[in-house]
Design a protein around this motif. Structure first.
Motif: not given
Length: 106
Positions: A34-56
């Protein structure tokens, strides 16, 4: 859409943080999975959102959502002590997250 993905990624941060704690140093199989799966999807979502939302802003919201939910869940399950002060601090953190969304990219 980026804000929705970011919030969901923050929720998954709480999932992976909780699963990591339950994995006992990655020695228990299912919490580790669960840790590894949620980590991968969470980081992927963060990266995707950062295309339009400033990093900070994106990082602060992601961490704030994850931390708030992780502590809230731990207090509900009894893994951490509940106190009014803790609850007020979590609500303050949530208020700051909402504030970041409201001020936008001024």
């Amino acid at each position: 859409m980026s804000w929705i993905v970011l919030i969901l990624s923050g929720v998954l941060e709480a999932v992976w943080a909780t699963a990591l704690g339950k994995s006992e140093g990655l020695t228990r199989l299912w919490p580790s999975v669960v840790f590894l799966a949620a980590l991968a999807v969470s980081m992927g979502g963060l990266a995707w959102a950062m295309r339009e939302i400033p990093t900070g802003t994106a990082y602060a919201v992601w961490v704030g959502v994850g931390a708030s939910l992780t502590v809230g869940y731990a207090m509900i399950t009894g893994d951490e002590r509940f106190s009014l002060v803790r609850m007020l601090l979590i609500l303050g953190l949530v208020g700051c997250i909402v504030g970041l969304k409201l001020v936008g990219d001024e």
